[in-house]
Design a protein around this motif. Structure first.
Motif, PDB file in Angstrom:
ATOM      1  N   ILE A   7      56.166  85.909  32.137  1.00  0.00           N
ATOM      2  CA  ILE A   7      54.713  86.005  32.225  1.00  0.00           C
ATOM      3  C   ILE A   7      54.294  86.946  33.347  1.00  0.00           C
ATOM      4  CG2 ILE A   7      52.618  84.676  32.720  1.00  0.00           C
ATOM      5  CD1 ILE A   7      53.955  82.338  31.230  1.00  0.00           C
ATOM      6  N   ALA A   8      55.094  86.991  34.436  1.00  0.00           N
ATOM      7  CA  ALA A   8      54.779  87.881  35.556  1.00  0.00           C
ATOM      8  C   ALA A   8      54.818  89.345  35.142  1.00  0.00           C
ATOM      9  CB  ALA A   8      55.755  87.637  36.702  1.00  0.00           C
ATOM     10  N   VAL A   9      55.575  89.655  34.080  1.00  0.00           N
ATOM     11  CA  VAL A   9      55.649  91.025  33.583  1.00  0.00           C
ATOM     12  C   VAL A   9      54.274  91.528  33.160  1.00  0.00           C
ATOM     13  CG1 VAL A   9      56.567  92.422  31.681  1.00  0.00           C
ATOM     14  CG2 VAL A   9      58.064  90.851  32.904  1.00  0.00           C
ATOM     15  N   LEU A  10      53.395  90.616  32.750  1.00  0.00           N
ATOM     16  CA  LEU A  10      52.063  90.992  32.274  1.00  0.00           C
ATOM     17  C   LEU A  10      51.089  91.310  33.407  1.00  0.00           C
ATOM     18  CD1 LEU A  10      51.675  88.324  29.453  1.00  0.00           C
ATOM     19  CD2 LEU A  10      52.141  90.766  29.170  1.00  0.00           C
ATOM     20  N   GLN A  11      51.560  91.212  34.652  1.00  0.00           N
ATOM     21  CA  GLN A  11      50.668  91.496  35.777  1.00  0.00           C
ATOM     22  C   GLN A  11      50.234  92.957  35.786  1.00  0.00           C
ATOM     23  OE1 GLN A  11      52.304  90.352  39.551  1.00  0.00           O
ATOM     24  NE2 GLN A  11      50.491  90.927  40.710  1.00  0.00           N
ATOM     25  N   ASP A  12      51.093  93.847  35.328  1.00  0.00           N
ATOM     26  CA  ASP A  12      50.741  95.260  35.248  1.00  0.00           C
ATOM     27  C   ASP A  12      49.642  95.442  34.199  1.00  0.00           C
ATOM     28  OD1 ASP A  12      52.025  98.265  35.791  1.00  0.00           O
ATOM     29  OD2 ASP A  12      51.097  98.042  33.823  1.00  0.00           O
ATOM     30  N   PRO A  13      48.518  96.073  34.545  1.00  0.00           N
ATOM     31  CA  PRO A  13      47.382  96.168  33.604  1.00  0.00           C
ATOM     32  C   PRO A  13      47.697  96.953  32.332  1.00  0.00           C
ATOM     33  CG  PRO A  13      46.987  97.494  35.580  1.00  0.00           C
ATOM     34  CD  PRO A  13      48.180  96.650  35.861  1.00  0.00           C
ATOM     35  N   VAL A  14      48.474  98.037  32.431  1.00  0.00           N
ATOM     36  CA  VAL A  14      48.831  98.810  31.235  1.00  0.00           C
ATOM     37  C   VAL A  14      49.724  97.981  30.335  1.00  0.00           C
ATOM     38  CG1 VAL A  14      50.051 100.845  30.386  1.00  0.00           C
ATOM     39  CG2 VAL A  14      48.582 101.031  32.390  1.00  0.00           C
ATOM     40  N   ARG A  15      50.683  97.305  30.934  1.00  0.00           N
ATOM     41  CA  ARG A  15      51.604  96.467  30.166  1.00  0.00           C
ATOM     42  C   ARG A  15      50.846  95.359  29.454  1.00  0.00           C
ATOM     43  NH1 ARG A  15      56.531  95.280  33.870  1.00  0.00           N
ATOM     44  NH2 ARG A  15      56.553  97.555  33.866  1.00  0.00           N
ATOM     45  N   ARG A  16      49.863  94.810  30.136  1.00  0.00           N
ATOM     46  CA  ARG A  16      49.086  93.727  29.529  1.00  0.00           C
ATOM     47  C   ARG A  16      48.255  94.242  28.363  1.00  0.00           C
ATOM     48  NH1 ARG A  16      46.743  88.519  32.339  1.00  0.00           N
ATOM     49  NH2 ARG A  16      45.641  87.616  30.596  1.00  0.00           N
ATOM     50  N   ARG A  17      47.651  95.426  28.511  1.00  0.00           N
ATOM     51  CA  ARG A  17      46.872  96.001  27.415  1.00  0.00           C
ATOM     52  C   ARG A  17      47.751  96.247  26.192  1.00  0.00           C
ATOM     53  NH1 ARG A  17      44.587  99.481  31.260  1.00  0.00           N
ATOM     54  NH2 ARG A  17      45.511 101.338  30.277  1.00  0.00           N
ATOM     55  N   LEU A  18      48.939  96.753  26.435  1.00  0.00           N
ATOM     56  CA  LEU A  18      49.863  97.016  25.333  1.00  0.00           C
ATOM     57  C   LEU A  18      50.271  95.720  24.641  1.00  0.00           C
ATOM     58  CD1 LEU A  18      52.062  99.725  27.074  1.00  0.00           C
ATOM     59  CD2 LEU A  18      50.726 100.075  24.991  1.00  0.00           C
TER      60      LEU A  18
END
Length: 232
Positions: A7-18
């Motif tokens: 879940i911490a991987v989603l902290q990056d905003p670009v990664r979360r948008r993708l």
């Protein structure tokens, strides 16, 4: 990888948008499409999509996006879909899933289906509160999205007049996520019946929309449609 690390991987905003874009499509998504949707370069999108796959949040494969096969069809492209695995974080650790499965097993063995559905319908009505029954599919989608069902309008083949007309013609709302999926897999009749009763209470049964059972692989077992579609 532990759930909290994934879940911490989603902290990056670009990664979360993708991730959110791929998850919302309900189908395989190529790198070019994902990059365009997130507003980033293809190389950067590919990097983040692979990181999401390593974390277990996405699943990857390959296929020819042109739809052609044989010589001259081009190389298969890498595509991504949301992972079927569930991720959850609780601090300190809690195990509500085991409790839910034990309660479902006891209810099934005792033949408490009717009582469970009655309780679920009452819970749905309590969640709706003093509000009138759901006024239409758009309002229903908002309510369902707020509860994690990930609703979407079913596409209608042969609809003419552009996207707006297609949306008007589509009278069935399907849901890509079942909030009770883990327990429903083990006790489908019991939990799916409970889910239907809950949504009947939440949306109302005497308004312009209704919930009904229509199971389809990979989606919630309940769909929501306009009541008028069944008045004939």
């Amino acid at each position: 990888m532990k759930d909290i690390d994934a879940i911490a991987v989603l902290q990056d905003p670009v990664r979360r948008r993708l991730y959110e874009y791929v998850a919302a499509q309900g189908r395989e998504v190529g790198r070019n499409e994902a990059a365009e949707a997130a507003g980033v370069a293809r190389a950067l999108a590919a990097h983040h999509l692979d990181k999401l796959t390593e974390a277990g949040l996405l699943e990857s494969g390959s296929r020819r996006l042109t739809g052609r096969s044989g010589p001259g069809a081009g190389r298969p492209a890498k595509v991504y879909t949301r992972s079927r695995a569930e991720r959850s974080v609780s601090l300190p650790a809690r195990d509500y899933r085991t409790a839910a499965e034990l309660l479902a097993e006891a209810a099934e063995q005792a033949g408490l289906d009717a009582g469970l559905c009655a309780a679920a319908r009452s819970k749905g009505e309590a969640l709706r509160g003093s509000a009138a029954p759901c006024g239409g599919l758009e309002e229903a989608m908002e309510m369902l999205a707020a509860r994690g069902y990930e609703p979407h309008l079913e596409s209608v083949e042969g609809a003419e007049g552009g996207e707006e007309a297609a949306e008007e013609a589509a009278s069935v709302v399907r849901m890509r996520n079942c909030p009770f999926h883990a327990v429903a897999e083990r006790f489908p009749p019991l939990v799916c019946g409970m889910n239907l009763a809950l949504l009947e209470g939440l949306l109302g049964t005497d308004g312009p929309v209704r919930a009904r059972m229509d199971a389809r692989p990979g989606e919630c077992c309940v769909v929501v449609e306009s009541s008028k579609d069944n008045d004939d």
